[in-house]
Design a protein around this motif. Structure first.
Motif, mmCIF file in Angstrom:
data_model
loop_
_atom_site.group_PDB
_atom_site.id
_atom_site.type_symbol
_atom_site.label_atom_id
_atom_site.label_comp_id
_atom_site.label_asym_id
_atom_site.label_seq_id
_atom_site.Cartn_x
_atom_site.Cartn_y
_atom_site.Cartn_z
ATOM 1 N N VAL A 172 -7.014 -0.490 -0.451
ATOM 2 C CA VAL A 172 -6.521 0.042 -1.717
ATOM 3 C C VAL A 172 -6.287 -1.069 -2.732
ATOM 4 C CG1 VAL A 172 -4.004 -0.001 -1.313
ATOM 5 C CG2 VAL A 172 -5.039 1.868 -2.632
ATOM 6 N N TRP A 173 -6.086 -2.296 -2.238
ATOM 7 C CA TRP A 173 -5.865 -3.455 -3.094
ATOM 8 C C TRP A 173 -7.053 -4.418 -3.106
ATOM 9 C CZ3 TRP A 173 -2.125 -3.188 -6.438
ATOM 10 C CH2 TRP A 173 -0.912 -2.547 -6.137
ATOM 11 N N ALA A 174 -8.142 -4.077 -2.449
ATOM 12 C CA ALA A 174 -9.269 -5.009 -2.327
ATOM 13 C C ALA A 174 -9.796 -5.482 -3.680
ATOM 14 C CB ALA A 174 -10.386 -4.380 -1.499
ATOM 15 N N PRO A 175 -9.938 -4.605 -4.699
ATOM 16 C CA PRO A 175 -10.443 -5.098 -5.984
ATOM 17 C C PRO A 175 -9.504 -6.103 -6.638
ATOM 18 C CG PRO A 175 -10.662 -2.706 -5.831
ATOM 19 C CD PRO A 175 -9.787 -3.132 -4.693
ATOM 20 N N GLN A 176 -8.198 -5.926 -6.420
ATOM 21 C CA GLN A 176 -7.234 -6.854 -7.010
ATOM 22 C C GLN A 176 -7.224 -8.184 -6.256
ATOM 23 O OE1 GLN A 176 -6.412 -3.356 -6.564
ATOM 24 N NE2 GLN A 176 -7.269 -3.370 -8.644
ATOM 25 N N VAL A 177 -7.274 -8.138 -4.943
ATOM 26 C CA VAL A 177 -7.300 -9.371 -4.149
ATOM 27 C C VAL A 177 -8.496 -10.223 -4.548
ATOM 28 C CG1 VAL A 177 -7.567 -10.316 -1.829
ATOM 29 C CG2 VAL A 177 -6.029 -8.377 -2.214
ATOM 30 N N PRO A 218 0.827 -1.215 0.000
ATOM 31 C CA PRO A 218 0.000 0.000 0.000
ATOM 32 C C PRO A 218 0.859 1.262 0.000
ATOM 33 C CG PRO A 218 -0.571 -1.481 1.824
ATOM 34 C CD PRO A 218 0.737 -1.935 1.277
ATOM 35 N N GLY A 219 0.245 2.345 -0.430
ATOM 36 C CA GLY A 219 0.894 3.644 -0.408
ATOM 37 C C GLY A 219 0.627 4.399 0.883
ATOM 38 N N LEU A 220 0.946 5.676 0.844
ATOM 39 C CA LEU A 220 0.837 6.547 2.012
ATOM 40 C C LEU A 220 -0.575 6.523 2.597
ATOM 41 C CD1 LEU A 220 2.242 8.794 3.731
ATOM 42 C CD2 LEU A 220 1.414 10.431 2.020
ATOM 43 N N MET A 221 -0.682 6.138 3.849
ATOM 44 C CA MET A 221 -1.923 6.116 4.609
ATOM 45 C C MET A 221 -2.966 5.171 4.037
ATOM 46 S SD MET A 221 -1.655 7.967 7.321
ATOM 47 C CE MET A 221 -0.168 6.955 7.348
ATOM 48 N N CYS A 222 -2.548 4.245 3.193
ATOM 49 C CA CYS A 222 -3.477 3.265 2.634
ATOM 50 C C CYS A 222 -3.351 1.933 3.370
ATOM 51 C CB CYS A 222 -3.209 3.065 1.145
ATOM 52 S SG CYS A 222 -3.531 4.542 0.147
ATOM 53 N N ASP A 223 -4.380 1.113 3.237
ATOM 54 C CA ASP A 223 -4.371 -0.202 3.862
ATOM 55 C C ASP A 223 -4.870 -1.235 2.854
ATOM 56 O OD1 ASP A 223 -7.172 0.051 3.850
ATOM 57 O OD2 ASP A 223 -7.274 0.609 5.965
ATOM 58 N N THR A 260 -2.014 -16.166 -4.596
ATOM 59 C CA THR A 260 -2.317 -15.975 -3.180
ATOM 60 C C THR A 260 -1.805 -14.596 -2.788
ATOM 61 O OG1 THR A 260 -2.100 -18.330 -2.719
ATOM 62 C CG2 THR A 260 -1.912 -16.827 -0.848
ATOM 63 N N CYS A 261 -2.708 -13.706 -2.391
ATOM 64 C CA CYS A 261 -2.357 -12.305 -2.159
ATOM 65 C C CYS A 261 -2.042 -12.034 -0.688
ATOM 66 C CB CYS A 261 -3.483 -11.392 -2.611
ATOM 67 S SG CYS A 261 -3.836 -11.487 -4.384
ATOM 68 N N HIS A 262 -1.066 -11.162 -0.471
ATOM 69 C CA HIS A 262 -0.646 -10.762 0.865
ATOM 70 C C HIS A 262 -0.416 -9.256 0.864
ATOM 71 C CE1 HIS A 262 1.523 -10.644 4.668
ATOM 72 N NE2 HIS A 262 2.546 -10.073 4.067
ATOM 73 N N VAL A 263 -1.066 -8.549 1.798
ATOM 74 C CA VAL A 263 -0.933 -7.094 1.897
ATOM 75 C C VAL A 263 -0.347 -6.750 3.273
ATOM 76 C CG1 VAL A 263 -2.098 -4.862 1.758
ATOM 77 C CG2 VAL A 263 -2.965 -6.801 0.425
ATOM 78 N N GLY A 305 -7.064 8.984 -11.852
ATOM 79 C CA GLY A 305 -6.081 9.758 -11.119
ATOM 80 C C GLY A 305 -5.064 8.863 -10.439
ATOM 81 N N HIS A 306 -4.660 9.273 -9.234
ATOM 82 C CA HIS A 306 -3.571 8.592 -8.524
ATOM 83 C C HIS A 306 -3.995 7.266 -7.905
ATOM 84 C CE1 HIS A 306 0.297 8.510 -6.480
ATOM 85 N NE2 HIS A 306 -0.295 8.272 -5.336
ATOM 86 N N MET A 307 -5.263 7.121 -7.583
ATOM 87 C CA MET A 307 -5.735 5.918 -6.888
ATOM 88 C C MET A 307 -6.235 4.886 -7.888
ATOM 89 S SD MET A 307 -5.023 6.830 -3.824
ATOM 90 C CE MET A 307 -5.857 5.629 -2.785
ATOM 91 N N SER A 308 -5.371 4.481 -8.789
ATOM 92 C CA SER A 308 -5.788 3.654 -9.919
ATOM 93 C C SER A 308 -6.409 2.331 -9.515
ATOM 94 C CB SER A 308 -4.588 3.388 -10.835
ATOM 95 O OG SER A 308 -3.555 2.700 -10.143
ATOM 96 N N THR A 309 -5.889 1.703 -8.481
ATOM 97 C CA THR A 309 -6.398 0.378 -8.090
ATOM 98 C C THR A 309 -7.848 0.425 -7.664
ATOM 99 O OG1 THR A 309 -5.599 0.672 -5.817
ATOM 100 C CG2 THR A 309 -4.104 -0.399 -7.373
#
Length: 237
Positions: free
Chosen positions: A18-23, A10-15, A31-34, A216-220
């Motif tokens: 931010v990757w939920a759609p990809q997971v 994740p990026g700055l202040m993200c959890d 097998t995804c790990h964040v 924009g910046h939050m592409s995921t």
């Protein structure tokens, strides 16, 4: 399910959000790990955390924004552990010298002061409004982004600002990368624009460049279907 492990940074202040759609979309491919950054206040410490907590010896690695810089630090420290690399909405330069660096530092410290005085959501509403495509403003997705930022704290914000203000120049890492690499950003990412990613892709042998339209910046989160499609192709490369 494949044997591929995909570590998503994740990026700055993200959890994890931010990757939920990809997971969700890639569960049949990897097998995804964040990881969670917690109080870590340097990109090196974050990279060490990734290497210590990754659930497999070797893995595919993707980083968004600050997470992309962490991914490049992993590549500097332990490239033999990374099977393939994706860099999203990110950059490589260290803090600029002189007035430009001072301006960046002042802007980040102003946001931190706002978070400390008025809370993370108030800060996030000001900060994130310049990060997303204008069409996202005022939508449920924008509220989800604010929810994510609010789950963090001013103390974590301060730690991650410290990490970014003391970031190394990752440019020299790019030509050393030999694994299959995806470089992707939003067409309207004002923080990490397409030209910056074009230069990054050119510096990495065989890298694939992806520009996501109306994004924009939050592409995921903004354009998950486009990002997911790029990831499926990248994982199969």
């Amino acid at each position: 399910m494949t044997d591929t492990t995909l570590v998503l940074l994740p990026g700055l202040m993200c959890d994890v959000a931010v990757w939920a759609p990809q997971v969700q979309a890639l569960s049949s491919h990897a097998t995804c790990h964040v990881p969670h950054w917690g109080p870590l206040d340097s990109l090196t410490a974050m990279a060490e955390h990734v290497l210590a907590t990754a659930p497999a010896r070797t893995f595919a690695l993707a980083g968004h924004s600050m997470g992309g810089r962490v991914a490049l630090e992993v590549m500097r420290m332990a490239p033999q552990r990374v099977e393939r690399l994706a860099l999203l909405d990110t950059g490589t330069p260290a803090l600029a010298a002189g007035a430009a660096g001072a301006k960046e530092k002042a802007g980040r410290m102003e946001l931190l002061a706002l978070a400390q005085s008025s809370g993370m959501r108030t800060m996030g509403a000001q900060w994130a409004s310049g990060m997303v495509h204008p069409s996202v403003l005022g939508t449920a997705l924008f509220e989800q982004i604010l929810d994510m930022l609010e789950r963090s704290s001013p103390a974590q914000f301060a730690a991650q600002i410290h990490a970014l203000l003391n970031r190394p120049d990752a440019g020299p890492v790019l030509p050393t990368i030999t694994c299959p690499t995806l470089v992707l950003t939003g067409r309207e990412d004002l923080w990490s624009p397409p030209a910056q990613h074009e230069a990054m892709a050119q510096a990495i042998a065989g890298a694939q460049l992806g520009i996501v339209e109306q994004c924009g910046h939050m592409s995921t989160m903004e354009q998950p279907e486009a990002v997911n499609a790029a990831f499926v192709a990248w994982l199969a490369s």
